[in-house]
Structure formats: C-alpha cells, structure tokens
Write a protein that holds these residues in place. Structure first.
Motif, mmCIF file in Angstrom:
data_model
loop_
_atom_site.group_PDB
_atom_site.id
_atom_site.type_symbol
_atom_site.label_atom_id
_atom_site.label_comp_id
_atom_site.label_asym_id
_atom_site.label_seq_id
_atom_site.Cartn_x
_atom_site.Cartn_y
_atom_site.Cartn_z
ATOM 1 N N SER A 493 0.819 -1.212 0.000
ATOM 2 C CA SER A 493 0.000 0.000 0.000
ATOM 3 C C SER A 493 0.850 1.259 0.000
ATOM 4 N N GLY A 494 2.141 1.133 0.367
ATOM 5 C CA GLY A 494 3.003 2.299 0.489
ATOM 6 C C GLY A 494 2.776 3.063 1.786
ATOM 7 N N ARG A 495 1.992 2.476 2.714
ATOM 8 C CA ARG A 495 1.650 3.148 3.973
ATOM 9 C C ARG A 495 2.201 2.334 5.144
ATOM 10 N N PRO A 496 3.427 2.588 5.552
ATOM 11 C CA PRO A 496 4.023 1.764 6.606
ATOM 12 C C PRO A 496 3.395 1.997 7.975
ATOM 13 N N LEU A 497 3.345 0.916 8.760
ATOM 14 C CA LEU A 497 2.941 0.972 10.161
ATOM 15 C C LEU A 497 4.211 0.934 11.027
ATOM 16 N N PHE A 498 4.198 1.651 12.141
ATOM 17 C CA PHE A 498 5.389 1.727 12.974
ATOM 18 C C PHE A 498 5.208 1.092 14.352
#
Length: 504
Positions: A493-498
C-alpha cells in the motif's frame, strides 16, 4: 440459509522486514535502554494536509499518518484480509454481513471501544460524501446489534465490503463529530497525537495501553522535508531514520552505504495514461491501440526505473487482490501506422498530454519518452506539465486529451480501481462499455471471493483490448533506513505501520 464464516489469526503477518544493527550517528540517536525513550523520525515523500481520514479518505499521506492513531475493522496483509478491531465476520445470507468486535479494547483516552463507535465513524464518512462513499452504494443499513456486533445489510450482495472497510478508521462516537476532533484525533491505535500542523509537523507518542502491546518507540515524528535532496541529506546525516518513495535517479545516493539499508518491495502503485474517449481521435479504439503499439515500453521502463518498475500486465498492479495477468502490447510501429491509417489518420495528428508536476517518479522523463516514440508514427503531442491544483481541476472537468499519472489501489482489491473508474456511471475518461459494467458489478456483488478474480480477468481483458488507456508500468516501493532501525516493513500500500518498529 447460506452461511460462510471467516476467522483469521489474531497476529498480523509482516510482508517483509529489515533487521540490522550497526553504529549510528550520535548527534541524533536517543538512548534506547527502556524502549519508551526510543525516537524514530520519518520523512515521507508527501506530508499530510490533514488528519481527517473521513474527509480525505483517498489521500495516501493522510492514511499513512492516521493508521498510527486510529484503526479499521480489518486490513489487507500478505494478500489477505486480516482482523484488526473485528475478530471474525460471516454472511448469514448474501445480503448480510455480521462482524464480531475485539473485546477489551479501549481508546487512548480510556473510553471503551464498542460497536457504536464503528457506526458513528461510518456515518460521518458517509455524511462528508468523500471519494470512497461510492464503495458503499448498496449498503442499506449499518447498525450496532449490540456492543460487540456490527450488522451490515445491503440491497444486493457486496463482496467488496471487507476491502472497503480497510480504509474506514474508527473514532469514539461521542467525540468523532466534534469540531476540531481531527486536529488531535483519538483512536485505538499504537500512537497518540502530541502535536500536528498541516504540511509542517506531526509528532506522535506511544499509546501505553494499546491492545496489541505498547510500541517500543516512545516517539514517532513525521518530518516535512519537501525536496528529495534534502530528505536524502537528512538521512545520511542521521537527522531522520526512514525515507520512502526515493526516485530512481536518487537511489544511488542511499544504496550501498554502511549506515543505511535500502530495500524494494512490490506495491499497488502503477502508471496510466488515459485517453479522453469523448474527444477525437481517441473516440476510435484503433487510434488508442495504435498509440500503445507505438511505445517501446520495455526499453523505456528499464532505462527510467531499473529495478523499481516492470511493464504492466493489467489495468491494476499485479499485487492487488483479483489482478488479472494480461499480455503487454507489442512494440510495433508498423502496426501502429496501419491502425492509424485504418482509422482515417494516415498522416498522424496533433494532440496533447497533461501530467501533474512531481506527480510520480520520473514522470516528466516518462512523458518525454512516450512523446518521442509517438513522433515516429506521425503523432505530435504537446506536453502540458501542470501545477497539481490546476491539473486536478482540469482532470475532473475532462479538460484534456491524454492524462498521465500514478495511481494506487488503496484497498488492495481490484474493485477499488476497476469498478470505481471504468463503469459507465463513473464518467472519468469518456469510456463506456456495458459488458465491462456487468462484469465489474457482478464481481462487486459476489461474496464468493474465489469467483471474483475470474470476472476481473474478463473485464481486464476488455479494458486492455479497448485500450481505455496505456498502462506503462507497475511501480515497486522502496525505502532507505538507518542501520539502527529494526522491524521496518514497507507494505504494498506504500503506507508503513510503525507499531512494531524499534531503534537500537
């Protein structure tokens, strides 16, 4: 009675991870003795203009930020739907979905999470009439059966409900509608908002009561550095820890460094060049096909993107759920000229192509390469690079001949792109094919997840043969991280979780 039940594992499977430990820049490295004092600084390519995920539901930068704070019922991971705030779901009949919610979850302010919060968030999203509202067009009722159960009724079967819900982020019912809530939103996620200024800064702190375990990071800072060169310099100097979306011509600046780990992963992002089928000569599919055959995409993609792109095989990226796999158009200038002649343009024609400034990696070079190939078959294309605001206005009004841009399938499901953009009712590019409509709407209404890809294969082939647009390339995601960062994952998605990232 038809009954299908889906129960997924509670853990979220990582798509990829990078784990390295090395010496780091002392100027920017906080101590990590207790976990809670760990600080990570992330410099995204696009900075969030808002945290209002219901209003800006389709904006990647907003989604990346808000998913650290608020959570959906489910998300896509490893090509599958996995539970988040919902633990299981079932179809007691084709027009009904029932979701069981995770027990014991609280918002970061201590308020218990219940079904009422899900309903309130859904209703706010619908009221704002954002870009994703059409995904729920057949939903007739979205209700809290009890504190831990959500029941969704539809006018016809809706097989895409799960993927659509991956982008519905949940806030507390008693607060989510309050003025100013999204300046410092409250969620059930791993982080809370310490400070936010649109297009300037976003500072997050660990949520110590997070239901899936408090993050090891004490602080997560989104750092706004508009210029690519500035972001890379900040990474090299240790002023930031993570970069994403590094342009192909800048990869050499971060690759091969002892203190930086560079990686690429598949993504849901791709390039397309749409034709405005309302305008001559693009109302003739032979012209559209000719324009595609005129392009040496294999050579162009390799030269401009290297390992960061492959020639597209569908109107959506290959990593998307339900993506068909089709044969790329051959590079055949002679066939292109034959098609133009058959369409009544033996000497070619003059047209234009617009694209947004900084609208994708190497977008200007890609446009120039395409324009150069078209000139060889007698087609003169005027380049129109526009500021994003002007481009958006013209794009929405169909004030263009051809339109080049990147796109991402936000839910990871083919329906998000295909049935949202290519049905006749969408009126996005002048294209209309009732046969495509039927296939896409049948796929949307099927709750048999195994049957849907077959329908997308047929619809994708029609879109491909009709050359609704040219699909030059699927793009890979890339990232560069300081060696002290562990557990970072770049999802498609190109949306990293941290939440699971640490520094050492």
């Amino acid at each position: 009675m038809l009954r299908k039940r889906f129960v997924a594992a509670l853990g979220v499977v990582a798509l990829a991870s990078v784990v390295t430990v090395a010496a780091c820049s002392p100027a920017s490295e906080p101590s990590s003795s207790g976990g809670g004092d760990q600080v990570l600084r992330y410099a995204p390519a696009m900075f969030p203009v808002s945290l209002d995920t219901h209003k800006y539901a389709g904006e990647e930068a907003v989604q990346t930020a808000i998913q650290q704070i608020m959570e959906p019922l489910v998300r896509v991971d490893g090509g599958k739907i996995v539970p988040v705030l919902a633990t299981s779901w079932e179809n007691p009949d084709p027009n009904t979905w029932v979701f069981e919610l995770r027990p014991g979850v609280k918002f970061s302010d201590g308020t218990p999470f219940t079904a009422k919060d899900v309903v309130a968030s859904y209703q706010r999203h619908q009221k704002l009439d954002g870009p994703l509202v059409p995904l729920y067009s057949t939903v007739t009722s979205f209700a809290a059966t009890d504190d831990r159960t959500i029941t969704v009724k539809t006018s016809k079967p809706l097989g895409t409900l799960l993927s659509s819900l991956t982008l519905l982020f949940i806030g507390p019912a008693g607060k989510v509608n309050a003025d100013g809530f999204f300046t410092k939103p409250i969620g059930t996620g791993p982080f809370t908002v310490s400070a936010f200024k649109p297009d300037e800064k976003l500072e997050l702190a660990a949520n110590p009561t997070y239901w899936d375990g408090a993050p090891k990071l004490g602080k997560l800072e989104f750092v706004n550095i508009p210029e690519v060169s500035g972001r890379i310099t900040a990474l090299q100097n240790g002023e930031v820890d993570v970069l994403t979306q590094i342009p192909p011509d800048q990869v050499g600046s971060v690759k091969g460094s002892d203190s930086i780990t560079y990686a690429t992963t598949p993504s849901w992002t791709y390039y397309f060049d749409w034709f405005n089928s309302n305008r001559k000569p693009f109302n003739d599919k032979r012209v559209r096909q000719a324009m595609w055959h005129a392009l040496n995409l294999e050579g162009t993609v390799k030269d401009l993107f290297g390992e960061l792109a492959t020639v597209a095989q569908a109107p959506v990226a290959q990593g998307v759920i339900g993506a068909p796999k089709l044969s790329p158009y051959s590079y055949d200038p002679a066939k292109a000229k034959q098609l133009l002649a058959a369409a009544g343009y033996p000497n070619g024609f003059t047209t234009s192509m617009q694209w947004p400034l900084e609208g994708g990696p190497n977008i200007r070079a890609l446009a120039q390469a395409m324009i150069s190939d078209w000139a060889k078959i007698g087609v003169t294309v005027k380049p129109l690079e526009k500021e994003r605001a002007q481009w958006l206005e013209d794009f929405g009004k169909l004030n263009w001949d051809m339109n080049l841009q990147t796109n991402v399938t936000g839910t990871g499901d083919a329906d998000y792109t295909l049935a949202r953009l290519y049905v006749c009712a969408a009126k996005r590019n002048g294209y209309c094919n009732p046969a495509v409509d039927k296939l896409l709407l049948d796929a949307r209404s099927s709750v048999d997840q195994a049957a849907r890809p077959k329908l997308y294969q047929e619809a994708g082939q029609l879109l491909w043969d009709d050359a609704v647009g040219i699909f030059p390339a699927d793009l890979a995601s890339n990232s560069a991280i300081r060696s002290r960062v562990q557990g970072f994952v770049m999802p498609p998605s190109g949306r990293p979780l941290f939440a699971k990232v640490t520094v050492s």
